[in-house]
Motif scaffolding. Structure first.
Motif, PDB file in Angstrom:
ATOM      1  N   MET A  20     -37.249  -3.747 -30.244  1.00  0.00           N
ATOM      2  CA  MET A  20     -38.783  -3.387 -30.059  1.00  0.00           C
ATOM      3  C   MET A  20     -39.170  -2.703 -31.493  1.00  0.00           C
ATOM      4  N   ALA A  21     -39.217  -3.649 -32.481  1.00  0.00           N
ATOM      5  CA  ALA A  21     -39.197  -3.722 -33.890  1.00  0.00           C
ATOM      6  C   ALA A  21     -40.564  -3.298 -34.189  1.00  0.00           C
ATOM      7  N   ARG A  22     -41.646  -3.872 -33.789  1.00  0.00           N
ATOM      8  CA  ARG A  22     -42.899  -4.373 -33.926  1.00  0.00           C
ATOM      9  C   ARG A  22     -43.305  -2.290 -33.295  1.00  0.00           C
ATOM     10  N   PRO A  23     -43.557  -1.891 -32.388  1.00  0.00           N
ATOM     11  CA  PRO A  23     -43.602  -0.671 -31.969  1.00  0.00           C
ATOM     12  C   PRO A  23     -43.530   0.279 -32.895  1.00  0.00           C
ATOM     13  N   ILE A  24     -41.817  -0.005 -32.625  1.00  0.00           N
ATOM     14  CA  ILE A  24     -41.345   1.428 -33.565  1.00  0.00           C
ATOM     15  C   ILE A  24     -41.847   1.567 -34.721  1.00  0.00           C
ATOM     16  N   ILE A  25     -41.604   0.504 -35.539  1.00  0.00           N
ATOM     17  CA  ILE A  25     -42.742   0.428 -36.960  1.00  0.00           C
ATOM     18  C   ILE A  25     -43.863   1.183 -37.183  1.00  0.00           C
ATOM     19  N   ALA A  26     -44.301   0.501 -36.408  1.00  0.00           N
ATOM     20  CA  ALA A  26     -45.833   0.480 -36.016  1.00  0.00           C
ATOM     21  C   ALA A  26     -46.617   2.746 -35.617  1.00  0.00           C
ATOM     22  N   ILE A  27     -45.517   2.857 -34.891  1.00  0.00           N
ATOM     23  CA  ILE A  27     -45.679   4.219 -34.206  1.00  0.00           C
ATOM     24  C   ILE A  27     -45.442   4.855 -36.154  1.00  0.00           C
ATOM     25  N   TRP A  28     -43.357   4.558 -36.564  1.00  0.00           N
ATOM     26  CA  TRP A  28     -43.361   5.531 -36.911  1.00  0.00           C
ATOM     27  C   TRP A  28     -43.404   5.599 -38.911  1.00  0.00           C
ATOM     28  N   LEU A  29     -43.936   4.442 -39.267  1.00  0.00           N
ATOM     29  CA  LEU A  29     -44.341   4.028 -40.575  1.00  0.00           C
ATOM     30  C   LEU A  29     -45.645   3.763 -40.921  1.00  0.00           C
ATOM     31  N   GLY A  30     -45.925   3.260 -39.947  1.00  0.00           N
ATOM     32  CA  GLY A  30     -48.150   2.789 -40.184  1.00  0.00           C
ATOM     33  C   GLY A  30     -47.388   1.325 -40.060  1.00  0.00           C
ATOM     34  N   GLN A  31     -48.709   0.717 -39.661  1.00  0.00           N
ATOM     35  CA  GLN A  31     -48.907  -0.890 -39.975  1.00  0.00           C
ATOM     36  C   GLN A  31     -49.238  -1.384 -41.113  1.00  0.00           C
ATOM     37  N   THR A  32     -48.844  -0.803 -42.228  1.00  0.00           N
ATOM     38  CA  THR A  32     -48.888  -0.923 -43.278  1.00  0.00           C
ATOM     39  C   THR A  32     -47.517  -1.772 -43.682  1.00  0.00           C
ATOM     40  N   TRP A  33     -46.606  -1.308 -43.018  1.00  0.00           N
ATOM     41  CA  TRP A  33     -45.318  -1.447 -43.134  1.00  0.00           C
ATOM     42  C   TRP A  33     -44.811  -2.398 -41.798  1.00  0.00           C
ATOM     43  N   LEU A  34     -45.247  -3.133 -41.198  1.00  0.00           N
ATOM     44  CA  LEU A  34     -45.567  -4.531 -40.242  1.00  0.00           C
ATOM     45  C   LEU A  34     -44.635  -5.621 -41.261  1.00  0.00           C
ATOM     46  N   GLU A  35     -44.899  -5.556 -41.840  1.00  0.00           N
ATOM     47  CA  GLU A  35     -44.010  -7.273 -42.768  1.00  0.00           C
ATOM     48  C   GLU A  35     -42.466  -7.419 -42.690  1.00  0.00           C
ATOM     49  N   ILE A  36     -41.933  -5.524 -41.997  1.00  0.00           N
ATOM     50  CA  ILE A  36     -41.030  -5.399 -41.988  1.00  0.00           C
ATOM     51  C   ILE A  36     -40.476  -5.820 -40.957  1.00  0.00           C
ATOM     52  N   VAL A  37     -40.924  -6.383 -40.086  1.00  0.00           N
ATOM     53  CA  VAL A  37     -40.322  -6.417 -38.517  1.00  0.00           C
ATOM     54  C   VAL A  37     -39.745  -7.915 -38.429  1.00  0.00           C
TER      55      VAL A  37
END
Length: 491
Positions: free
Chosen positions: A303-320
């Motif tokens: 669930m890395a993608r939704p976790i990062i999108a909600i917690w850190l924001g769309q800017t950080w999706l590169e770290i999935v």
């Protein structure tokens, strides 16, 4: 509840309070600072931590905790050695700040390193008192002091980021937290006689510190090396991305491992002195830890993608992809928090250093080579380095506790089945998310529910010992709950 369970409860309150602050501060700062700004802060933190670890354990808390009969002179000598070393580290960082900023070709590092160096002036006081409180299992006092420091870090970091302090905001926030922690511990301890300078018992402390500091140096440098390599070879944006991926991967450590860490060593030393069989204690412990760690890491990986999108924001999706690689690799470290305390408890801190020298230098070389191929290659290298390190540590512990691969496999078998059950439930939710049938928040909530149900069923069907421990913990909380409520007469 016995003293160990009560200590874990207070330690959990401490860590979960700090974790809540960390989540909020990280979510806000991730939207105020860019990956490059986070990268500069990460390198400042890495440089100061590595240099500090080089000397800090000579008079550190581990000596005070493991000492069977602790005298006032022992405490004074430990404090004095720590004070002298900390002053030397602060001065060294001030002197080297310019050279280090030139090394990484980033002028902004100089100011950050100089400010971070001030933290070392406070460590002798907070470190010594914290160790004494841990030795006496006074984790309630520690929890209050650490939470106050965490609030200071979060408020100062966010406040300064809002007014444009950039990467210096978390640097100043860290210093504010160190000041508050030292003042709170001094106010709570009030035994200033133990903090008088003395070197009467210095020989034993230095002897222990030679091995203990060696373990600390190589492990801290290894943990921070990827960020230093990326800063030198690639750029600070890569450092920021990797640093954020590591933060998410290490949430389990903040939830569980860091709760146990303050308690593990004093508890193991006490069990050893009481004549208990540490082999049984160790195998039971890894069985419990793996049943919690493995399902958690699998959940985060899927669930890395939704976790990062909600917690850190769309800017950080590169770290999935980085998070997924690191989560899988970190599953090998299910017993990491026990390795050093067990070897100290059996009187073999020397083996802790030897095992680090065997496993970490080859790992560092692999990470250095991977750095030339990008941040994702560095994350992928963990798939080789972390299992290798775990195998070396378990080998040394197995020699002292007399267990083999069959004992280890038997202890981990049920946890593997529980993890498989959890992964199945989460994967079903992930499929719906990837198909676009659920938004991020809804899919994350559904996956949490599925993970919890499948995890519980896995524990139940395998008869996992963790289920019994959870029942005991719940019963203990129910027993102490009435004591925490104010009485009618007090209202």
């Amino acid at each position: 509840m016995n003293s160990v369970q009560r200590s874990i409860l207070f330690s959990a309150a401490d860590r979960y309070g700090s974790l809540a602050l960390f989540f909020v501060a990280t979510a806000v700062l991730s939207r105020l600072l860019s990956p490059a700004e986070f990268g500069i802060y990460a390198v400042v933190n890495a440089v100061t931590t590595v240099i500090g670890a080089s000397f800090q354990e000579f008079g550190g808390g581990n000596y005070l905790i493991q000492k069977r009969e602790l005298s006032t002179e022992n405490v004074r000598a430990a404090f004095t050695i720590t004070l002298g070393i900390s002053l030397a580290i602060a001065l060294l960082l001030f002197v080297l700040a310019g050279a280090l900023s030139d090394l990484f070709a980033e002028a902004n590092l100089k100011r950050g390193i100089e400010i971070s160096a001030l933290n070392f002036l406070l460590i002798p006081f907070s470190g010594t008192i914290s160790a004494l409180l841990r030795r006496d299992m006074k984790f309630g006092t520690l929890a209050i002091c650490n939470f106050a420091a965490g609030v200071a870090v979060a408020l100062v970091s966010i406040g300064l980021a809002l007014v444009g302090f950039s990467y210096m905001a978390p640097v100043w926030g860290g210093l504010a937290g160190s000041v508050i922690l030292a003042l709170a511990l001094l106010a709570g301890h009030r035994d200033f006689d133990a903090l008088r300078p003395s070197l009467v018992e210095y020989r034993e402390i230095v002897g222990f510190g030679l091995y203990s500091s060696g373990v600390s140096i190589i492990n801290v440098f290894y943990n921070l090396a990827p960020q230093l390599f990326l800063a030198r070879i690639l750029d600070f944006a890569s450092v920021g991305l990797y640093s954020r991926a590591i933060n998410l991967t290490q949430v389990f450590d903040r939830l569980v491992t860091q709760v146990l860490n303050p308690v593990v060593m004093p508890a193991l030393v006490a069990k050893r002195q009481a004549g208990e069989d540490l082999k049984t204690v160790y195998l039971k412990s890894i069985e419990l830890l793996s049943a919690a760690q493995w399902p958690f890491l699998i959940f985060v990986a899927i669930m890395a993608r939704p976790i990062i999108a909600i917690w850190l924001g769309q800017t950080w999706l590169e770290i999935v992809p980085l998070v997924r690689l690191l989560c899988i690799a970190n599953m090998a470290l299910f017993a990491a928090c026990l390795s050093y305390p067990v070897l100290v408890a059996v009187g073999s801190v020397r083996d802790a250093l030897i095992s680090s020298f065997i496993s970490l230098p080859p790992s560092l070389l692999l990470i250095l080579g991977a750095s030339f191929f990008g941040v994702q290659a560095v994350a992928a290298s963990a798939l080789l380095t972390l299992p290798f390190q775990a195998a070396v540590a378990v080998y040394f512990i197995g020699r002292h506790l007399s267990f083999g691969l069959k004992d280890l496999a038997r202890a981990l078998m049920k946890s593997g089945l529980v993890t498989a059950a959890t992964a199945f439930g989460v994967a079903c939710c992930a499929v719906l998310t990837e198909a676009g049938m659920l938004p991020s928040l809804a899919s994350l909530v559904l996956a949490l529910c599925a993970a919890a149900v499948c995890w519980w069923l896995g524990l139940l069907l395998t008869g996992h010992p963790l289920l019994h421990q959870l029942h005991l913990a719940a019963a203990g909380l129910i027993r102490i709950a009435p004591k925490l409520r104010p009485s009618r007469s007090a209202l």
